[in-house]
Design a protein around this motif. Structure first.
Motif, PDB file in Angstrom:
ATOM      1  N   ALA A   1      42.067  19.139  25.042  1.00  0.00           N
ATOM      2  CA  ALA A   1      42.273  19.231  26.625  1.00  0.00           C
ATOM      3  C   ALA A   1      43.486  20.077  26.935  1.00  0.00           C
ATOM      4  O   ALA A   1      43.116  20.766  28.016  1.00  0.00           O
ATOM      5  N   PHE A   2      44.384  20.456  26.074  1.00  0.00           N
ATOM      6  CA  PHE A   2      45.320  21.196  26.584  1.00  0.00           C
ATOM      7  C   PHE A   2      44.860  22.629  26.578  1.00  0.00           C
ATOM      8  O   PHE A   2      45.035  23.508  27.477  1.00  0.00           O
ATOM      9  N   VAL A   3      43.934  23.007  25.573  1.00  0.00           N
ATOM     10  CA  VAL A   3      43.353  24.290  25.586  1.00  0.00           C
ATOM     11  C   VAL A   3      42.660  24.725  26.705  1.00  0.00           C
ATOM     12  O   VAL A   3      42.605  25.636  27.146  1.00  0.00           O
ATOM     13  N   PHE A   4      41.761  23.631  27.016  1.00  0.00           N
ATOM     14  CA  PHE A   4      40.975  23.700  28.333  1.00  0.00           C
ATOM     15  C   PHE A   4      41.920  23.942  29.475  1.00  0.00           C
ATOM     16  O   PHE A   4      41.480  24.894  30.021  1.00  0.00           O
ATOM     17  N   ALA A   5      42.974  23.257  29.481  1.00  0.00           N
ATOM     18  CA  ALA A   5      43.621  23.434  30.903  1.00  0.00           C
ATOM     19  C   ALA A   5      44.181  24.918  30.677  1.00  0.00           C
ATOM     20  O   ALA A   5      44.399  25.518  31.877  1.00  0.00           O
ATOM     21  N   ILE A   6      44.748  25.260  29.435  1.00  0.00           N
ATOM     22  CA  ILE A   6      45.398  26.653  29.767  1.00  0.00           C
ATOM     23  C   ILE A   6      44.227  27.757  30.166  1.00  0.00           C
ATOM     24  O   ILE A   6      44.505  28.728  30.945  1.00  0.00           O
ATOM     25  N   ALA A   7      43.254  27.440  29.318  1.00  0.00           N
ATOM     26  CA  ALA A   7      41.911  28.591  29.530  1.00  0.00           C
ATOM     27  C   ALA A   7      41.522  28.678  31.309  1.00  0.00           C
ATOM     28  O   ALA A   7      41.499  29.633  31.749  1.00  0.00           O
ATOM     29  N   LEU A   8      41.471  27.337  31.711  1.00  0.00           N
ATOM     30  CA  LEU A   8      41.065  27.101  33.094  1.00  0.00           C
ATOM     31  C   LEU A   8      42.207  27.958  33.919  1.00  0.00           C
ATOM     32  O   LEU A   8      41.941  28.696  34.683  1.00  0.00           O
ATOM     33  N   ALA A   9      43.350  27.530  33.639  1.00  0.00           N
ATOM     34  CA  ALA A   9      44.531  28.123  34.555  1.00  0.00           C
ATOM     35  C   ALA A   9      44.302  29.873  34.425  1.00  0.00           C
ATOM     36  O   ALA A   9      44.662  30.378  35.268  1.00  0.00           O
ATOM     37  N   SER A  10      44.264  30.215  33.271  1.00  0.00           N
ATOM     38  CA  SER A  10      44.138  31.775  33.027  1.00  0.00           C
ATOM     39  C   SER A  10      42.992  32.186  33.643  1.00  0.00           C
ATOM     40  O   SER A  10      42.897  33.350  34.480  1.00  0.00           O
ATOM     41  N   LEU A  11      41.790  31.411  33.774  1.00  0.00           N
ATOM     42  CA  LEU A  11      40.697  32.108  34.137  1.00  0.00           C
ATOM     43  C   LEU A  11      40.645  32.113  36.038  1.00  0.00           C
ATOM     44  O   LEU A  11      40.369  33.064  36.729  1.00  0.00           O
ATOM     45  N   ILE A  12      41.594  31.090  36.524  1.00  0.00           N
ATOM     46  CA  ILE A  12      41.811  31.002  37.790  1.00  0.00           C
ATOM     47  C   ILE A  12      42.738  32.092  38.250  1.00  0.00           C
ATOM     48  O   ILE A  12      42.437  33.067  39.080  1.00  0.00           O
ATOM     49  N   GLY A  13      43.728  32.366  37.395  1.00  0.00           N
ATOM     50  CA  GLY A  13      44.781  33.360  37.622  1.00  0.00           C
ATOM     51  C   GLY A  13      43.964  34.680  37.549  1.00  0.00           C
ATOM     52  O   GLY A  13      44.323  35.567  38.383  1.00  0.00           O
ATOM     53  N   PHE A  14      43.078  34.801  36.535  1.00  0.00           N
ATOM     54  CA  PHE A  14      42.412  36.276  36.461  1.00  0.00           C
ATOM     55  C   PHE A  14      41.675  36.688  37.679  1.00  0.00           C
ATOM     56  O   PHE A  14      41.592  37.579  38.331  1.00  0.00           O
ATOM     57  N   VAL A  15      40.854  35.440  38.183  1.00  0.00           N
ATOM     58  CA  VAL A  15      39.933  35.810  39.278  1.00  0.00           C
ATOM     59  C   VAL A  15      40.730  36.092  40.333  1.00  0.00           C
ATOM     60  O   VAL A  15      40.542  36.921  41.410  1.00  0.00           O
ATOM     61  N   THR A  16      41.874  35.348  40.656  1.00  0.00           N
ATOM     62  CA  THR A  16      42.743  35.585  41.976  1.00  0.00           C
ATOM     63  C   THR A  16      43.300  36.796  41.859  1.00  0.00           C
ATOM     64  O   THR A  16      43.281  37.606  42.938  1.00  0.00           O
ATOM     65  N   PHE A  17      43.601  37.281  40.580  1.00  0.00           N
ATOM     66  CA  PHE A  17      44.263  38.728  40.516  1.00  0.00           C
ATOM     67  C   PHE A  17      43.398  39.605  40.956  1.00  0.00           C
ATOM     68  O   PHE A  17      43.660  40.685  41.855  1.00  0.00           O
ATOM     69  N   MET A  18      41.951  39.569  40.448  1.00  0.00           N
ATOM     70  CA  MET A  18      40.913  40.492  40.907  1.00  0.00           C
ATOM     71  C   MET A  18      40.582  40.411  42.346  1.00  0.00           C
ATOM     72  O   MET A  18      40.301  41.487  42.883  1.00  0.00           O
ATOM     73  N   GLN A  19      40.596  39.319  42.871  1.00  0.00           N
ATOM     74  CA  GLN A  19      40.094  39.068  44.494  1.00  0.00           C
ATOM     75  C   GLN A  19      41.157  39.371  45.232  1.00  0.00           C
ATOM     76  O   GLN A  19      40.918  39.852  46.475  1.00  0.00           O
ATOM     77  N   PHE A  20      42.471  38.961  44.952  1.00  0.00           N
ATOM     78  CA  PHE A  20      43.612  39.256  46.146  1.00  0.00           C
ATOM     79  C   PHE A  20      44.537  39.912  45.951  1.00  0.00           C
ATOM     80  O   PHE A  20      45.561  40.032  46.840  1.00  0.00           O
ATOM     81  N   THR A  21      44.590  40.766  44.786  1.00  0.00           N
ATOM     82  CA  THR A  21      45.839  41.723  44.880  1.00  0.00           C
ATOM     83  C   THR A  21      45.337  43.331  44.896  1.00  0.00           C
ATOM     84  O   THR A  21      44.248  43.429  44.623  1.00  0.00           O
ATOM     85  N   ARG A  22      46.354  44.019  45.155  1.00  0.00           N
ATOM     86  CA  ARG A  22      46.077  45.522  45.192  1.00  0.00           C
ATOM     87  C   ARG A  22      45.451  46.236  43.730  1.00  0.00           C
ATOM     88  O   ARG A  22      44.183  46.603  44.096  1.00  0.00           O
ATOM     89  N   PRO A  23      45.999  45.880  42.893  1.00  0.00           N
ATOM     90  CA  PRO A  23      45.541  46.297  41.589  1.00  0.00           C
ATOM     91  C   PRO A  23      44.003  45.813  41.365  1.00  0.00           C
ATOM     92  O   PRO A  23      43.214  46.481  40.918  1.00  0.00           O
ATOM     93  N   GLY A  24      43.850  44.577  41.600  1.00  0.00           N
ATOM     94  CA  GLY A  24      42.762  43.987  41.465  1.00  0.00           C
ATOM     95  C   GLY A  24      41.550  44.589  42.301  1.00  0.00           C
ATOM     96  O   GLY A  24      40.378  44.758  41.810  1.00  0.00           O
ATOM     97  N   ARG A  25      41.931  44.904  43.566  1.00  0.00           N
ATOM     98  CA  ARG A  25      41.043  45.445  44.300  1.00  0.00           C
ATOM     99  C   ARG A  25      40.691  46.822  43.899  1.00  0.00           C
ATOM    100  O   ARG A  25      39.457  47.511  43.922  1.00  0.00           O
ATOM    101  N   ALA A  26      41.637  47.544  43.265  1.00  0.00           N
ATOM    102  CA  ALA A  26      41.396  48.868  42.694  1.00  0.00           C
ATOM    103  C   ALA A  26      40.327  48.906  41.611  1.00  0.00           C
ATOM    104  O   ALA A  26      39.581  49.637  41.658  1.00  0.00           O
ATOM    105  N   LEU A  27      40.624  47.988  40.868  1.00  0.00           N
ATOM    106  CA  LEU A  27      39.711  47.735  39.431  1.00  0.00           C
ATOM    107  C   LEU A  27      38.415  47.396  39.850  1.00  0.00           C
ATOM    108  O   LEU A  27      37.322  47.999  39.290  1.00  0.00           O
ATOM    109  N   ARG A  28      38.187  46.622  40.983  1.00  0.00           N
ATOM    110  CA  ARG A  28      36.834  46.283  41.308  1.00  0.00           C
ATOM    111  C   ARG A  28      36.189  47.638  42.316  1.00  0.00           C
ATOM    112  O   ARG A  28      35.049  47.869  42.038  1.00  0.00           O
ATOM    113  N   ALA A  29      36.853  48.298  42.693  1.00  0.00           N
ATOM    114  CA  ALA A  29      36.423  49.600  43.249  1.00  0.00           C
ATOM    115  C   ALA A  29      36.039  50.480  42.336  1.00  0.00           C
ATOM    116  O   ALA A  29      34.857  51.197  42.285  1.00  0.00           O
ATOM    117  N   ILE A  30      36.783  50.806  41.183  1.00  0.00           N
ATOM    118  CA  ILE A  30      36.114  51.581  40.238  1.00  0.00           C
ATOM    119  C   ILE A  30      34.852  51.238  39.671  1.00  0.00           C
ATOM    120  O   ILE A  30      34.044  52.009  39.100  1.00  0.00           O
TER     121      ILE A  30
END
Lengths: 343, 286
Positions: free
Chosen positions: B140-169
């Motif tokens: 359960a602990f591993v699941f929670a950390i993985a879920l949190a990282s996944l949400i963190g990553f998607v947020t980073f890609m969608q809502f930050t400047r570097p994330g936007r640059a990566l999507r553009a590339i």
């Protein structure tokens, strides 16, 4: 400008070049067929290394052909495995002679290639690379879980050596058990490689070869000038698989056993690496690459645990500093010569 | 049955991290990272070393794995792939370079950590019981950390400047460069991030399944399956592919022998791709 210079050079030097190529080829053949086997007749290890390198080159020639249609084929291991198992099953379960098994294994591998190829050749680039890689794994797992028919993880052993091949009572090829086995396999490998190279060279310099090259550049454009793209790419892939099957059959008989992990993903990758090291623009590329890398790998044997480390560093260096292959090294020389002529 | 579903979710969540790393590197650099599995194994071994040999807390091991893998990613982009992309006339050479890197990492892992299978006790002991399903607290602990990282990553890609640059590339490299985005810097960032994600997954999964130095190729192949099923270079596709594989694998292992499961998965995937070559979420290509 350079094309003009090249043209004049070829116009003047063409007969000379053809003669010198013939001489080089002749020397190579003499060394390969007479000097090497008689010189190393006593040291079986070296003979076996050259034999293995020859058959690896043979298998890589097929991979090279799929490169000419612009596909990265990481599935050759699968077809070597199919050919190997075909020979193993036919010879142990049905008692078929090796000389029938060998071409039959190639045909079975080629037919399987056609069946798979009809589907997967629709994919391109990295996608094709990934799916052929998965195919290598899938075929390996298939043989692993084949039950009694494929022998599971330990595979099939006690595969008979090639028997006598005669015609009207005249022995064409002696029973491998009665002569020096290493020399016999050496010559079998050599004949396979020479025939294989001749066929591939003939294909690549014929109309068929140009069709393959046109597929590499632009399939849409080839289709628009009336080339049946689907048919020709399956044809190239089937020839490649045929080579894989023959090579697999050879290894099965020379080892007298086969098991599912004989050919894996790493082997499939190495076949590509051989082509790359030699240079994709040259028919002889895979042969140069296979001999060099395989012999190098054997030489590194002394370093034991560092063998793979050194090998991987070499592999990386090749890709960084020789990305277009060893045979491309002569291109700068030709460039300088053409400039001198122009001056 | 419920047990198998829970296992699939935990597996799928961690597979998503691996697939996201691979798809990110592919989308940004157009490199098929053959060394992805070996990076995963390295992440697992670093956590193992920190916990079992140095007796550090799990958080330190996790962070160490991610940091080392980000560094490995940055270094390999800077020293290897940037040059290979520049000098080569064919795109396949980066793939072989990655295969060389995979061999290199594998032999280094073998030299430093040995060939033994290495496992470790669960991070948190105890078992939760939810609706009659047993969930070990460690999982359960591993699941929670993985879920949190996944949400963190998607947020980073969608809502930050570097994330936007990566999507553009990922969409169009040249046009992005014309807008003043430093392609080299973001390529390095993408590579580091992708390697870090798989290091994270390795670190987390090492606490459930053991790691050994020969695991790399199998993990790479799994990552390829996920990316192909979902559609290469698409974030949502990687996540979808990961959960599909997680479910197929858990259900297959529960009812069939292991080798048959994967053979069927391969066969199913090949047939699926013949009819839908772009995967579940991918865009059709020419």
């Amino acid at each position: 400008m350079s094309s003009v210079a090249k043209g004049t050079r070829r116009g003047v030097g063409a007969p000379n070049r053809a003669v010198s190529i013939r001489i080089v080829l002749g020397v190579f053949l003499i060394v390969y067929l007479i000097v090497l086997p008689s010189y190393f007749a006593e040291s079986r290890y070296i003979l076996r290394v050259i034999t293995t390198a020859s058959v690896l080159s043979f298998i890589s020639l097929g991979v090279w052909l799929t490169f000419t249609i612009g596909r990265i084929n990481i599935g050759q291991g699968a077809f070597a495995l199919i050919g190997g198992y075909a020979t193993a099953i036919l010879s142990t379960k049905f008692g078929v002679s090796f000389w029938v098994c060998l071409p039959l294994s190639g045909l079975i591998a080629g037919l399987t290639g056609i069946i798979f190829g009809l589907g997967i050749l629709r994919l391109k680039g990295v996608y094709f690379a990934m799916i052929t890689l998965s195919l290598t794994e899938a075929v390996r797992l298939g043989f692993l879980s084949g039950g009694d028919f494929t022998g599971g993880a330990p595979g099939i052993s006690n595969i008979p050596l090639p028997d006598e091949l005669g015609l009207f009572g005249i022995t064409l090829i002696p029973d491998f058990g009665k002569v020096d086995t290493h020399i016999a396999f050496y010559y079998l490998a050599a004949v396979l490689l020479i025939l294989g190279l001749a066929v591939i060279w003939r294909i690549s310099s014929s109309r068929l070869g140009w069709i393959f090259k046109s597929l590499q550049q632009d399939e849409e454009l080839s289709r628009s000038v009336g080339i049946n793209v689907a048919r020709y790419r399956v044809m190239a892939y089937a020839i490649c698989c045929f080579y894989g099957g023959i090579g697999g059959a050879f290894f099965t008989v020379s080892q007298q056993s086969i098991y599912p992990s004989v050919f894996g993903v790493l082997d499939s990758l190495f076949f590509i690496l051989y082509c790359f090291l030699g240079g994709l623009a040259f028919v002889a590329g895979p042969i140069v690459g296979a001999f060099l890398l395989f012999i190098l790998f054997e030489l590194l044997h002394e370093f034991q645990q560092y063998q793979q480390l050194i090998y991987s560093l070499l592999m990386i260096s090749i890709m960084l500093w020789l990305p277009n292959g060893l045979l491309s090294l002569r291109l700068p020389a030709a460039f300088w010569r053409s400039r001198n002529i122009r001056d | 049955m419920e047990q198998v579903i829970v296992n699939s979710l935990i597996l799928g969540m961690n597979y998503a991290l691996i697939a996201l790393g691979l798809t990110l590197i592919f989308a940004i650099m157009n490199v098929l990272n053959f060394a992805h599995g070996q990076m995963y194994v390295l992440g697992g071994f670093i956590t193992y070393y920190a916990l079992q040999v140095l007796h550090l807390p799990f958080v330190v091991g996790l962070v160490a794995s991610v940091v080392v893998l980000v560094l490995v990613g940055l270094l390999s982009e800077r020293l290897l792939f940037r040059r290979a992309i520049r000098v080569s006339t064919r795109e396949e050479s980066t793939m072989l370079l990655a295969a060389g890197l995979a061999l290199l990492l594998e032999s280094l892992i073998l030299l430093f950590f040995g060939e033994k299978q290495r496992g470790m006790p669960p991070i948190i002991s105890g078992v939760y019981q939810v609706f009659g399903v047993y969930i070990p607290a460690g999982r359960a602990f591993v699941f929670a950390i993985a879920l949190a990282s996944l949400i963190g990553f998607v947020t980073f890609m969608q809502f930050t400047r570097p994330g936007r640059a990566l999507r553009a590339i990922a969409q169009d490299k040249e046009v992005t460069a014309l807008q003043g985005v430093n392609i080299n810097r973001y390529g390095a960032l993408g590579f580091g991030l992708g390697a870090g994600l798989t290091g994270l997954a390795g670190s987390l999964l090492a606490t459930i399944f053991a790691v050994n130095s020969g695991l790399g190729t199998a993990v790479s192949i799994k990552a390829f399956i996920m990316v192909m099923l979902g559609g290469a270079g698409v974030v949502s596709g990687a996540i979808a592919g990961a959960f599909v594989l997680g479910f197929l694998e858990s259900f297959g292992y529960a009812y069939m022998p292991g080798s048959v499961t994967y053979m069927l998965i391969f066969a199913g995937m090949i047939i699926f791709l013949v009819f839908r070559p772009q995967g579940i979420m991918g865009k059709p290509w020419g």
